[in-house]
Design a protein around this motif. Sequence first.
Motif, short mmCIF file in Angstrom:
data_model
loop_
_atom_site.label_atom_id
_atom_site.label_comp_id
_atom_site.label_asym_id
_atom_site.label_seq_id
_atom_site.Cartn_x
_atom_site.Cartn_y
_atom_site.Cartn_z
N SER A 166 0.86 -1.18 0.00
CA SER A 166 0.00 0.00 0.00
C SER A 166 0.89 1.23 0.00
O SER A 166 1.74 1.38 0.88
N GLN A 167 0.71 2.09 -1.00
CA GLN A 167 1.48 3.33 -1.08
C GLN A 167 0.53 4.51 -0.92
O GLN A 167 -0.41 4.67 -1.71
N LYS A 168 0.78 5.30 0.10
CA LYS A 168 -0.05 6.47 0.36
C LYS A 168 0.82 7.72 0.32
O LYS A 168 1.82 7.81 1.02
N ARG A 169 0.41 8.66 -0.53
CA ARG A 169 1.20 9.88 -0.70
C ARG A 169 0.27 11.08 -0.64
O ARG A 169 -0.81 11.08 -1.23
N ASN A 170 0.71 12.09 0.09
CA ASN A 170 0.00 13.36 0.16
C ASN A 170 0.97 14.46 -0.25
O ASN A 170 2.08 14.55 0.29
N GLY A 171 0.56 15.29 -1.20
CA GLY A 171 1.43 16.34 -1.70
C GLY A 171 0.76 17.69 -1.69
O GLY A 171 -0.46 17.80 -1.91
N LEU A 172 1.54 18.73 -1.42
CA LEU A 172 1.05 20.11 -1.43
C LEU A 172 2.02 20.97 -2.23
O LEU A 172 3.23 20.94 -1.98
N MET A 173 1.49 21.70 -3.19
CA MET A 173 2.30 22.63 -3.98
C MET A 173 1.67 24.01 -3.88
O MET A 173 0.46 24.18 -4.08
N THR A 174 2.48 25.00 -3.54
CA THR A 174 2.00 26.38 -3.44
C THR A 174 2.94 27.29 -4.22
O THR A 174 4.17 27.18 -4.09
N VAL A 175 2.35 28.16 -5.03
CA VAL A 175 3.13 29.13 -5.82
C VAL A 175 2.55 30.51 -5.60
O VAL A 175 1.33 30.71 -5.71
N LEU A 176 3.41 31.45 -5.28
CA LEU A 176 3.02 32.86 -5.13
C LEU A 176 3.86 33.68 -6.10
O LEU A 176 5.10 33.68 -6.01
N GLU A 177 3.21 34.35 -7.01
CA GLU A 177 3.90 35.10 -8.07
C GLU A 177 3.48 36.57 -7.97
O GLU A 177 2.29 36.89 -7.87
N TRP A 178 4.47 37.45 -8.03
CA TRP A 178 4.20 38.89 -7.84
C TRP A 178 4.95 39.69 -8.88
O TRP A 178 6.17 39.56 -9.03
N ALA A 179 4.21 40.53 -9.63
CA ALA A 179 4.80 41.43 -10.63
C ALA A 179 4.15 42.79 -10.47
O ALA A 179 3.25 43.18 -11.23
N PRO A 180 4.58 43.56 -9.44
CA PRO A 180 3.89 44.82 -9.13
C PRO A 180 4.12 45.92 -10.15
O PRO A 180 3.32 46.85 -10.25
N ASN A 181 5.22 45.83 -10.91
CA ASN A 181 5.54 46.88 -11.89
C ASN A 181 6.48 46.32 -12.93
O ASN A 181 6.74 45.11 -12.97
N ASP A 182 6.99 47.19 -13.78
CA ASP A 182 7.89 46.76 -14.85
C ASP A 182 9.31 46.52 -14.37
O ASP A 182 10.18 46.13 -15.16
N THR A 183 9.58 46.77 -13.10
CA THR A 183 10.95 46.68 -12.60
C THR A 183 11.22 45.43 -11.79
O THR A 183 12.32 44.88 -11.85
N TYR A 184 10.20 44.96 -11.07
CA TYR A 184 10.44 43.88 -10.12
C TYR A 184 9.51 42.70 -10.40
O TYR A 184 8.33 42.87 -10.72
N TYR A 185 10.06 41.49 -10.28
CA TYR A 185 9.27 40.25 -10.41
C TYR A 185 9.76 39.26 -9.37
O TYR A 185 10.96 39.12 -9.13
N SER A 186 8.82 38.55 -8.75
CA SER A 186 9.18 37.59 -7.72
C SER A 186 8.28 36.37 -7.82
O SER A 186 7.08 36.48 -8.13
N LYS A 187 8.86 35.20 -7.54
CA LYS A 187 8.08 33.97 -7.50
C LYS A 187 8.58 33.12 -6.34
O LYS A 187 9.77 32.82 -6.24
#
Length: 975
Positions: free
Chosen positions: A321-342
């Motif tokens: 018996s194989q039991k797996r629980n996975g969680l993936m979270t992505v937060l992406e932010w591009a507030p302007n033409d200068t800065y980008y974050s992920k």
Amino acid sequence: MNHRRALRGASAPVRFYPRPLAAACAVALFAFAGAGPAAAQDTTTQPQAAPVSTTATAQDGKAKPGDKAGKKPKQPVTDMSGVVVTGIASSIASSMKTKEDANNIVEAISAEDIGKLPDVSIADSLSRVSGLATQRADGHANAIAIRGLSPDFAGTTLDGREQATVGENRGVEYDQYPAELINGVTIYKTPDASLVGQGLSGTVDLHTINPLDLSRRTFVFNLRGEHNGNGSLNPGTGTDTNGHRASFSYVDQFFNHTLGLAIGVATVDQPIQEKQYQAWWWSADNGSAGIDQNWGGPHTPGMPDNVISQEGMQLRAQSQSQKRNGLMTVLEWAPNDTYYSKLDMYYSTFTKRKFTNGAQWSSSPYDNVGYDNVQTVPGQPLPIVTGGTILGVAPILQNEYTKEHDKLYSIGWNNKLYLGDWTLMADLSSSSARVKLHDAYLFSGLANGALTDVAFNTSSGFGYPDFRPVANLADPGTMVFTDPDNYGYNGREELDRQDDTIHALRLQASHAVGWIFSDMDFGVAYSDRTKTKHADVLFAYLDGNGSTQDTYQNHFSAPVDPSLLYNPTSLGYGGIPGILNYNVLGALYGNQFYRVPKNGQGDWSRNYSVEEKVPLAYVKFNIDTRLGDIPLRGNVGVQFVHTDQSSQALQTNGDTLVGSIRDGATYNNVLPSLNLVAEIGERQYLRFGLAKTMARGRIDDEKVSTSAGVSKITDGPGAGQVLWSGSGGNPQLRPYVAVGTDLSWEKYFGNASYVAAAVFHKNLLNYIYNQTVLDYDFSNYTNDTPTLVPTSNIGSFTTPENGTGGKMDGLELSGALEGGLLAHALEGFGAQANFSLTNSSIPLSSISSVPGGPKTLPGLSRKVANLALFYERYGFSVRVAERYRSSFTGEAVALFDQLGYTKILANRQTDLQLGYAFSSGRWNGLSLLLQVNNLTNSSDSSVQVATLPNNVPMTRPLEYDTWGRTVLFGINYKL
């Protein structure tokens, strides 16, 4: 410090020798490029095709394809509904677009929709890519070999970041990553200088979703029931034939489409039922070819002279018996033409509970068996025994419980600044994998050393046998706790812990250049990886029995507590109606056994730590120019890698623990690379790649664990001397290094059609194999036999060492075709196919040292092919896919006085997928899916390649395992 021989200081520079044809191509292309007009000086007017979605990750500091002016827009993106793939053909089209736009030679896989890769697992999808072959574990694809090299040679990254692994080595087990949470995969067959974590054979980069690429909020729900067709083999253990898979994905955008959020949750409860059959070994017992006349063994009564027979076997039923629980979270932010974050995070827990119950026995002359009514069939080099009765067998029942609990965690934060012509990137990441393993087994057999007879009929080839023992192996009144084969203990328990952590930092700057280059990337990276393993072994003894050599009685016995009994385990596929089945842990921890710590040499060697500190620097120039009238793009660069590796482990003398030991090494590698893409016609490309690549050795080869001691030579030229000898790992190993040349032609047409042909060559400049070193320095070792003073600190040591030479050559053909391009009546039909042919040779390995052994890379399948036929129209979809992998060599094995190796035979697996998607009305967004994996219940089988006692070569079946068909049915709903 344990000083090892012949490895003085840093590694000597290895000259970069491309093949003449490759060198000529490169020189010619650059010469024409330099003479032609420089183009694409302004990346805002003619952006280069970026290397697919990893440009949005740590692999590249620049913006993703489609970002206007090379920057992440702060306004809402345009409607992506035409880009988000929604079916089989669209998935092919998306993958094909990735392949076409890349500057490297790559393959790609795209999800049919959010949370919906086209196969049950990532490894299943990867196995359909040209030049890739899967390795099955527990009946499903788990590891990937790229271009014939073992999984340890492939680099694997998640959004461009190297990942910790749950195995003892570097190869990633892909079933740890839920397919429902992976949005796509890119396989780099040729690297570039900015590719960090690259492998020798290739690099697999798993992609998470970019929520800002979607135009609206999206919910996706998947639910599938699962059924295994092998039946429930071990009643009472809590393992079943039914399971399920479920996943939920939520993607949203906020603050005028400048903040994106994606959350994915996946859970799997997968049943696995495996039927195993293995021959212990094969030989001739009697006659001029037999054990009695060549090895001085006993004569076997009733066995004809000069025939080949099994010398033992085991039948095992494994329920898991194989039991797996996975969680993936992505937060992406591009507030302007200068800065980008992920910021992306992945966390999973994986629990495997395995119950393995089996019957086994020895039928070799050394266990004093006899035969009656022996039947044979013609065979090579001698007739094969296929039937009769074995007299005087001691059946051994082994009931085993295994639980493994894995935790994986990965987090990465990527930041970009766009400052005019400059793009700055900083990426910080951490990855960890923690494994806890608990394994326990107990023996049972006939009381008081009683024996039984076994009638048998076996195939001369592959297939399950028919064994009929006279004794009832399921009767608790007959089968009791004992040690039928005198192993020296009544049971065994093992407790393992393993931690693998990788902390990494990467900084990169990109700037526009000129001439034939659009821009350049230069950066530095640092990673610190530590893998630590701890293993404890205890032997179990029946209460009242001794635990030392003088007090232990192997025929001491006790009945199984009736309260612990389950219904019998069925071995009916092998002729045995049932065997004893009981609660192993209940018996072990009850009042019938006591346990004694018993770490042996092999157990002590699994207590170690290996650390690798790897700073690197790179520079890459992105090419964008013209070769006359031919557009030419690509990249050229170099990566400098410094490695500081060290290990701490235990020194033993046989099974005796002596002390601890440390060792390590530092070395440098320079890895130049070149990728060129010439557009020689409309959507027609000629690609060329030339690169030097490296892959560090297996982690358990780098450990310093050793067993060493001194002994007095009693005869021969060295008589009277006291000399050191030992064996163990080698923390001063240098990595595998190869120079690869690739040439590929690709033609794209229609929406999801293409044809491609590629050839490649790899020169192996450095590889690793086991050898005995005669001038090994034992100065740093502890002599635990003070009565013996060594004549010298120099002795013999068997260890992994570096070798030179070897090569690989390959041909890859692939394509996809939409039926509508041929005739309107074929609209909706389509096909995908690929084929690869790879040859290899190395001057020396553990396999090639076997008499008659091949001088090829272990694990290399010469032929790999995939074919998929599909239909998709009016909401209906059908896909039939088959993958084929030819035979490959396994491991060198020493069976009694035989030296041989295993060969894993060719495997062909067929899968079926049926679906229907509602596209309007109240059920719009709902789709139904039926999948049948391993449709033909294909087996995994291997052979033993060895010699008979008279040194005549032979090849005989060794293992035959099946897992049954897996049927899945479920729904997918998207809102």
